[in-house]
Scaffold this motif. Structure first.
Motif: not given
Length: 250
Positions: A79-88, A118-125
């Motif tokens: 599950t953790m890996l899946q969430g990270m993939v969405i971020g990357y 933490n991985g959804l950094k696109f939120a900043k833009e």
């Protein structure tokens, strides 16, 4: 024979995770995430998970979209890996949000939630669109949906433009879940670091329950970015429990 790039071998990914597993770290992780049984934790460290997630997101093991559609969530790390993939993964904003919306119901612990945020950094833009996206989660009655919304706020929305709206949301959240209360407390402490005067005004007049309020004070006091004088003042603001209040009146 040509490799099918739309195919992801989940057993291969699980085997890689098992190779990366560390028994001591497994025991340590299970102690931090009490609602996840140790039999669901392999014990893979975060840097190794991130490296594998980047490889999947690049398409090294097949189409990452197929991976997100069909992945198995037997283990915490899957599950953790899946969430990270969405971020990357490389995709446009709306596609990213669709994948995020599909992932949020799979969150069942604070660690996956916070790592995912933490991985959804696109939120900043894309703050306005992501703010709109978060509203149903903040208004949810599900513990980890609310925590997802709150952790996203503390990660990306404590700036001058959004701070007042963020603090207003904390007053509107009504949920008895421990991981909701702790997220709100953490978020208030982050707001204080970013905007001390405005957050202090909020701490002096808010609708937080006593537990969340006192935890917010505690987390702010623990911050290395808050001076000693302010910490002493915050200690004096702690609310007594209802039982203590009643006994002090007799």
């Amino acid at each position: 024979m040509a490799v099918r790039r739309d195919f992801v071998n989940h057993q291969t990914i699980r085997a890689q995770l098992m190779e990366l597993a560390d028994e001591q770290y497994r025991k340590f992780s299970s102690s931090l995430i009490p609602n996840i049984g140790i039999d669901r934790i392999l014990g893979v460290r975060l840097p190794a998970l991130r490296k594998l997630a980047k490889s999947i997101a690049r398409g090294d093991l097949g189409d990452w979209r197929a991976y997100l559609r069909h992945t198995d969530n037997l283990y915490f790390e899957e599950t953790m890996l899946q969430g990270m993939v969405i971020g990357y993964a490389k995709a446009d904003l709306e596609e990213k949000l669709r994948h995020a919306a599909a992932f949020v119901p799979r969150i069942d612990n604070w660690s996956v939630c916070d790592s995912f945020c933490n991985g959804l950094k696109f939120a900043k833009e894309h703050k306005q669109r992501v703010w709109e996206f978060l509203q149903p989660y903040l208004a949810s009655d599900r513990e980890y949906e609310i925590r997802f919304g709150v952790v996203m706020l503390l990660q990306y929305f404590t700036d001058d433009e959004y701070l007042d709206r963020v603090l207003q949301w904390f007053d509107r959240i009504r949920h008895e879940g421990y991981y909701v209360k702790m997220a709100v407390a953490w978020a208030v402490s982050v707001c204080y670091v970013h905007a001390p005067e405005r957050t202090m005004a909020y701490l002096q007049d808010n609708a937080l329950d006593d537990f969340t309020f006192n935890k917010a004070l505690q987390k702010t006091i623990e911050s290395l970015r808050v001076d000693a004088e302010t910490k002493n003042m915050l200690r004096g603001m702690k609310r007594k429990s209802r039982t203590a209040r009643r006994s002090s009146q007799h």
